[in-house]
Design a protein around this motif. Structure first.
Motif, PDB file in Angstrom:
ATOM      1  N   LEU A  28       0.833  -1.207   0.000  1.00  0.00           N
ATOM      2  CA  LEU A  28       0.000   0.000   0.000  1.00  0.00           C
ATOM      3  C   LEU A  28       0.868   1.257   0.000  1.00  0.00           C
ATOM      4  CD1 LEU A  28      -2.697  -1.074   2.627  1.00  0.00           C
ATOM      5  CD2 LEU A  28      -2.952  -1.016   0.129  1.00  0.00           C
ATOM      6  N   TRP A  95      -6.660  11.986  -2.604  1.00  0.00           N
ATOM      7  CA  TRP A  95      -6.200  10.622  -2.331  1.00  0.00           C
ATOM      8  C   TRP A  95      -4.815  10.647  -1.710  1.00  0.00           C
ATOM      9  CZ3 TRP A  95      -7.215   6.916  -7.054  1.00  0.00           C
ATOM     10  CH2 TRP A  95      -8.581   6.753  -7.240  1.00  0.00           C
ATOM     11  N   TYR A 137      -5.785  -1.948   4.100  1.00  0.00           N
ATOM     12  CA  TYR A 137      -6.467  -2.054   2.811  1.00  0.00           C
ATOM     13  C   TYR A 137      -7.818  -1.346   2.874  1.00  0.00           C
ATOM     14  CZ  TYR A 137      -9.141  -4.024  -1.023  1.00  0.00           C
ATOM     15  OH  TYR A 137      -9.946  -4.167  -2.124  1.00  0.00           O
ATOM     16  N   ALA A 138      -8.557  -1.574   3.956  1.00  0.00           N
ATOM     17  CA  ALA A 138      -9.878  -0.950   4.097  1.00  0.00           C
ATOM     18  C   ALA A 138      -9.781   0.575   4.109  1.00  0.00           C
ATOM     19  CB  ALA A 138     -10.566  -1.450   5.368  1.00  0.00           C
ATOM     20  N   LYS A 141      -8.854   1.684   0.541  1.00  0.00           N
ATOM     21  CA  LYS A 141     -10.042   1.469  -0.302  1.00  0.00           C
ATOM     22  C   LYS A 141     -11.079   2.563  -0.037  1.00  0.00           C
ATOM     23  CE  LYS A 141     -13.621  -1.935  -1.254  1.00  0.00           C
ATOM     24  NZ  LYS A 141     -14.193  -3.231  -0.851  1.00  0.00           N
ATOM     25  N   GLY A 142     -11.268   2.920   1.228  1.00  0.00           N
ATOM     26  CA  GLY A 142     -12.197   3.997   1.568  1.00  0.00           C
ATOM     27  C   GLY A 142     -11.763   5.330   0.990  1.00  0.00           C
ATOM     28  N   MET A 144     -10.039   5.761  -1.670  1.00  0.00           N
ATOM     29  CA  MET A 144     -10.184   5.707  -3.121  1.00  0.00           C
ATOM     30  C   MET A 144     -11.612   5.394  -3.573  1.00  0.00           C
ATOM     31  SD  MET A 144      -6.584   3.793  -3.936  1.00  0.00           S
ATOM     32  CE  MET A 144      -6.872   3.746  -5.685  1.00  0.00           C
ATOM     33  N   SER A 145     -12.574   5.468  -2.663  1.00  0.00           N
ATOM     34  CA  SER A 145     -13.963   5.152  -3.028  1.00  0.00           C
ATOM     35  C   SER A 145     -14.677   6.315  -3.702  1.00  0.00           C
ATOM     36  CB  SER A 145     -14.742   4.702  -1.791  1.00  0.00           C
ATOM     37  OG  SER A 145     -14.894   5.788  -0.888  1.00  0.00           O
ATOM     38  N   GLU A 154     -17.510  -0.380  -7.535  1.00  0.00           N
ATOM     39  CA  GLU A 154     -16.545  -1.481  -7.595  1.00  0.00           C
ATOM     40  C   GLU A 154     -16.960  -2.440  -8.667  1.00  0.00           C
ATOM     41  OE1 GLU A 154     -14.949  -3.695  -4.179  1.00  0.00           O
ATOM     42  OE2 GLU A 154     -15.779  -2.046  -3.031  1.00  0.00           O
TER      43      GLU A 154
END
Length: 154
Positions: A28, A95, A137-138, A141-142, A144-145, A154
């Protein structure tokens, strides 16, 4: 000895004292560096900035391992991070800023463990796999949501 493309290699792998092995969060962190690198070197698809001109983060490819370790540490521990990116990639600013913020707080907690008012000793238990839960990761991912205010599918 850890390998990988020097500009994108996680900070821990430049630190001779790192004995924790390879962790998922290193991927990451490498993604963060790759995105930052890309956003600082192009003005659009296939439009690289001029060669020969000093570009942000050049020292990551030209510096010694110790110099790269120090410049990445400075970036990871910078409370007022402002990514040096081109106007074309300005929408990636959030981001990059949010990922650096998670890295910042994770590294801050690792260096300065938090102490609660009821503790007499500092709690030295720290989850190095996720930088104390800050860089997972979560979380990435959040971050980049959404892109430019639009929720991504997704």
């Amino acid at each position: 000895m850890y390998t990988g493309t020097k500009p994108f290699r996680a900070h821990d792998f430049f630190n001779r004292r790192w004995t924790g092995g390879y962790l998922y969060r290193h991927d990451l962190e490498s993604f963060f560096y790759a995105l930052l690198w890309l956003c600082s070197r192009y003005n659009g698809p296939g439009k690289a900035l001029n060669d020969g001109e000093a570009l942000p983060y050049d020292s990551w490819s030209t510096g010694t391992s110790e110099e790269v370790r120090m410049t990445k540490w400075d970036l990871l521990t910078e409370p007022e991070f402002e990514p040096q990116i081109t106007d074309f990639f300005r929408d990636f600013d959030s981001w990059l800023d949010e990922m650096q913020t998670q890295l910042f707080y994770g590294n801050l907690d690792d260096v300065h463990p938090q102490q609660t008012q009821t503790q007499t000793d500092v709690d030295f238990t720290f989850d190095v796999e996720t930088l104390g839960g800050h860089f997972t990761y979560a979380n990435v991912k959040g971050i980049m949501s959404t892109f430019d205010g639009v929720e991504l599918e997704e």
